[in-house]
Design a protein around this motif. Structure first.
Motif, PDB file in Angstrom:
ATOM      1  N   PRO A   1      -4.983   5.954 -14.367  1.00  0.00           N
ATOM      2  CA  PRO A   1      -4.952   5.982 -15.846  1.00  0.00           C
ATOM      3  C   PRO A   1      -6.303   6.099 -17.412  1.00  0.00           C
ATOM      4  O   PRO A   1      -5.180   6.933 -17.293  1.00  0.00           O
ATOM      5  N   ALA A   2      -6.988   5.054 -16.573  1.00  0.00           N
ATOM      6  CA  ALA A   2      -7.794   5.033 -17.569  1.00  0.00           C
ATOM      7  C   ALA A   2      -8.442   6.435 -17.806  1.00  0.00           C
ATOM      8  O   ALA A   2      -8.558   7.183 -19.087  1.00  0.00           O
ATOM      9  N   GLY A   3      -9.064   7.069 -17.125  1.00  0.00           N
ATOM     10  CA  GLY A   3      -9.135   8.591 -16.958  1.00  0.00           C
ATOM     11  C   GLY A   3      -8.529   9.947 -18.052  1.00  0.00           C
ATOM     12  O   GLY A   3      -8.892  10.492 -18.839  1.00  0.00           O
ATOM     13  N   TYR A   4      -6.815   9.476 -17.228  1.00  0.00           N
ATOM     14  CA  TYR A   4      -6.113  10.921 -18.343  1.00  0.00           C
ATOM     15  C   TYR A   4      -6.482  10.409 -19.410  1.00  0.00           C
ATOM     16  O   TYR A   4      -6.030  10.806 -20.421  1.00  0.00           O
ATOM     17  N   TYR A   5      -5.859   9.248 -19.497  1.00  0.00           N
ATOM     18  CA  TYR A   5      -5.479   8.592 -21.171  1.00  0.00           C
ATOM     19  C   TYR A   5      -6.843   8.466 -22.254  1.00  0.00           C
ATOM     20  O   TYR A   5      -6.864   9.175 -23.390  1.00  0.00           O
ATOM     21  N   THR A   6      -7.857   8.817 -21.598  1.00  0.00           N
ATOM     22  CA  THR A   6      -8.882   9.146 -22.238  1.00  0.00           C
ATOM     23  C   THR A   6      -9.078  10.268 -22.617  1.00  0.00           C
ATOM     24  O   THR A   6      -9.021  10.869 -23.638  1.00  0.00           O
TER      25      THR A   6
ATOM     26  N   VAL B   1     -14.326   2.912 -20.136  1.00  0.00           N
ATOM     27  CA  VAL B   1     -13.027   2.128 -20.091  1.00  0.00           C
ATOM     28  C   VAL B   1     -11.705   2.017 -18.958  1.00  0.00           C
ATOM     29  O   VAL B   1     -12.537   2.214 -18.357  1.00  0.00           O
ATOM     30  N   GLY B   2     -10.703   1.395 -19.539  1.00  0.00           N
ATOM     31  CA  GLY B   2      -9.927   1.170 -18.269  1.00  0.00           C
ATOM     32  C   GLY B   2     -10.078  -0.094 -18.233  1.00  0.00           C
ATOM     33  O   GLY B   2     -11.507  -1.074 -18.433  1.00  0.00           O
TER      34      GLY B   2
ATOM     35  N   THR C   1     -13.811   4.257 -13.587  1.00  0.00           N
ATOM     36  CA  THR C   1     -13.721   4.009 -12.127  1.00  0.00           C
ATOM     37  C   THR C   1     -12.448   3.151 -11.428  1.00  0.00           C
ATOM     38  O   THR C   1     -12.528   3.030 -10.502  1.00  0.00           O
ATOM     39  N   GLY C   2     -12.134   2.222 -12.579  1.00  0.00           N
ATOM     40  CA  GLY C   2     -11.189   1.453 -12.226  1.00  0.00           C
ATOM     41  C   GLY C   2     -11.958   0.009 -11.607  1.00  0.00           C
ATOM     42  O   GLY C   2     -13.394   0.263 -11.387  1.00  0.00           O
ATOM     43  N   ALA C   3     -11.334  -0.734 -10.787  1.00  0.00           N
ATOM     44  CA  ALA C   3     -12.177  -1.575  -9.969  1.00  0.00           C
ATOM     45  C   ALA C   3     -11.580  -2.073  -8.372  1.00  0.00           C
ATOM     46  O   ALA C   3     -10.439  -2.591  -8.433  1.00  0.00           O
ATOM     47  N   PRO C   4     -11.013  -0.655  -7.422  1.00  0.00           N
ATOM     48  CA  PRO C   4     -10.997  -0.855  -6.679  1.00  0.00           C
ATOM     49  C   PRO C   4     -11.907  -1.725  -5.474  1.00  0.00           C
ATOM     50  O   PRO C   4     -10.751  -1.038  -4.275  1.00  0.00           O
ATOM     51  N   SER C   5     -12.431  -2.172  -5.518  1.00  0.00           N
ATOM     52  CA  SER C   5     -12.557  -3.194  -4.622  1.00  0.00           C
ATOM     53  C   SER C   5     -12.598  -5.115  -4.466  1.00  0.00           C
ATOM     54  O   SER C   5     -11.914  -4.756  -5.953  1.00  0.00           O
TER      55      SER C   5
END
Length: 433
Positions: free
Chosen positions: A11-16, A342-343, A98-102
């Motif tokens: 979502p953060a990537g596509y909203y950007t 971002v995000g 990249t979010g927080a996938p870990s």
């Protein structure tokens, strides 16, 4: 022309990307780079498979992805196939989305025992994420413990509790559905350090537990403060507490109990070669609202523990990182000249999917202020040449559409799709349709 590389297709990537389109019009080219051959990040692999309405937001991202000035570049790993420094030479701006996938692991003894699993791994398993398809969580014991008092803990408990029939219309992967259908779990214990007034569970998700076929929530009435204290809560929190009070007042007799164990802090995991129990300390809330131990301990039997206590953004070599907060070090999204976050990669794992939209638009404003109209960079032309030279098999959004069509065609009855759960299978599906 401004050239922008966005790392991460959630979502953060596509909203950007959407915000860059609205800010710069035809004067921008955005490449959204992802290590997986499939886009949408958390929407595909993090949102619960029985929450299909939430996944529908991906249609908005699809409309962005199919424009001429935004491109999906899948199956490309930053740090392996191309470095951050190389992207700097090709793009005017590099945006980490990249979010927080870990998972943030529990910092108590025994956390490395088999059967102690983070929520990112467990959620990834039932969502068919290639990294976790082989997880094989132990579902053959009588009890499961879920650590955390947020919506992720509710998702995990609900997925464990549902019958096969209740998954109709979901896109849970077949191997997870089969294993969940055979499990012998009788008790799912949700452990929280504080009490009902401190939960981070929203009413919609909490209310779903009251409508399960074979499972019912169970709450100890003694865990609640006097009812008049509920008036001090925010409206959403008040609704959630009202639901918990309803569960406590009217316990249902069903085969699986979802037990809310409040004021319970895990202090260690124990077991012979695998987790068998959690030793928990009873807590109380002090005058500052913190959970403090009372010294009283007890054991919660559990052959599987799913820890839902938070996520972290994985560090990238050469990028300043805030280890305490589990995100990239930044000032309002700026990391260094030409490098942004971002995000969740910017602010840590907080907020909803929609929170990323204003975050993306704020980032686009930074780019408008920071970037020249034409920095003379090569952008996607240079990236394509570099990846071709290295033999990287990149995946486009049109490729993804063929993968998606193949997943739709192989779906079981009543399901929207059956996901491919390995990188090889995903890449092979590009030839379908």
């Amino acid at each position: 022309m401004r050239h922008v590389a966005v790392i991460g297709s959630g979502p953060a990537g596509y909203y950007t990307a959407e915000a860059c389109q609205k800010t710069f019009g035809d004067g921008v080219r955005v490449d959204i780079i992802d290590r997986l051959p499939v886009p949408f990040g958390l929407i595909r692999s993090g949102v619960a498979p029985d929450h299909q309405s939430i996944k529908g937001v991906s249609r908005r991202y699809e409309s962005v992805a199919l424009t001429d000035n935004v491109r999906f570049v899948g199956n490309v790993t930053v740090g392996k196939d191309v470095t951050i420094d190389e992207l700097h030479t090709l793009y005017d701006a590099v945006v980490l989305a990249t979010g927080a996938p870990s998972d943030r692991p529990p910092d108590i003894p025994g956390a490395d025992l088999p059967g102690v699993i983070g929520s990112a791994a467990f959620v990834g398993w039932y969502n068919g994420h290639p990294d976790f398809a082989d997880l094989a969580p132990p579902l053959d014991g009588p009890g499961v413990a879920v650590i955390g008092n947020g919506n992720v803990a509710l998702d995990v408990a609900r997925i464990l509790a549902k019958t096969r029939a209740e998954f109709e219309g979901s896109d849970i992967v077949a191997y997870a559905l089969d294993q969940l259908d055979r499990h012998t779990i009788g008790t799912i214990t949700i452990l929280g350090r504080r009490g009902p007034h401190q939960i981070a569970m929203t009413p919609k998700e909490l209310g779903e537990l009251g409508h399960l076929e074979r499972a019912s929530p169970r709450v100890d009435p003694a865990d609640f403060p006097p009812a008049f204290n509920d008036a001090l809560l925010e409206p959403g929190q008040r609704k959630s507490v009202a639901l918990l009070r309803g569960f406590a007042a009217d316990p249902q007799d069903k085969p699986i109990g979802i037990v809310f164990d409040f004021f319970a802090r895990p202090v260690r995991f124990e077991g012979d070669a695998k987790v068998e129990r959690i030793i928990v300390e009873r807590t109380r809330i002090d005058s500052d609202g913190n959970a403090v131990g009372t010294g009283e301990t007890y054991a919660v039997p559990a052959g599987l523990v799913v820890s839902c206590i938070g996520y972290r953004t994985p560090p990238i070599d050469g990028v300043p990182y805030d280890a305490a907060l589990g995100r990239f070090a930044n000032q309002d999204g700026r990391i260094a000249p030409g490098l942004y976050a971002v995000g969740w990669a910017r602010r840590g794992p907080s907020g909803t999917i929609g929170t990323n939209r204003p975050d993306g638009y704020a980032l686009a404003e930074h780019l408008a202020n920071d970037l020249p109209d034409d920095g003379g960079k090569q952008g996607r032309t240079g990236l394509d040449a570099l990846l071709a030279e290295r033999g990287v098999d990149l995946v486009t959004f049109r490729d993804w559409q063929r993968i998606e069509q193949a997943e739709i065609e192989r779906a079981r009855d009543g399901a929207p799709r059956e996901k491919f759960t390995s990188i090889d299978a995903l890449l092979g599906a590009r030839g379908a349709g």
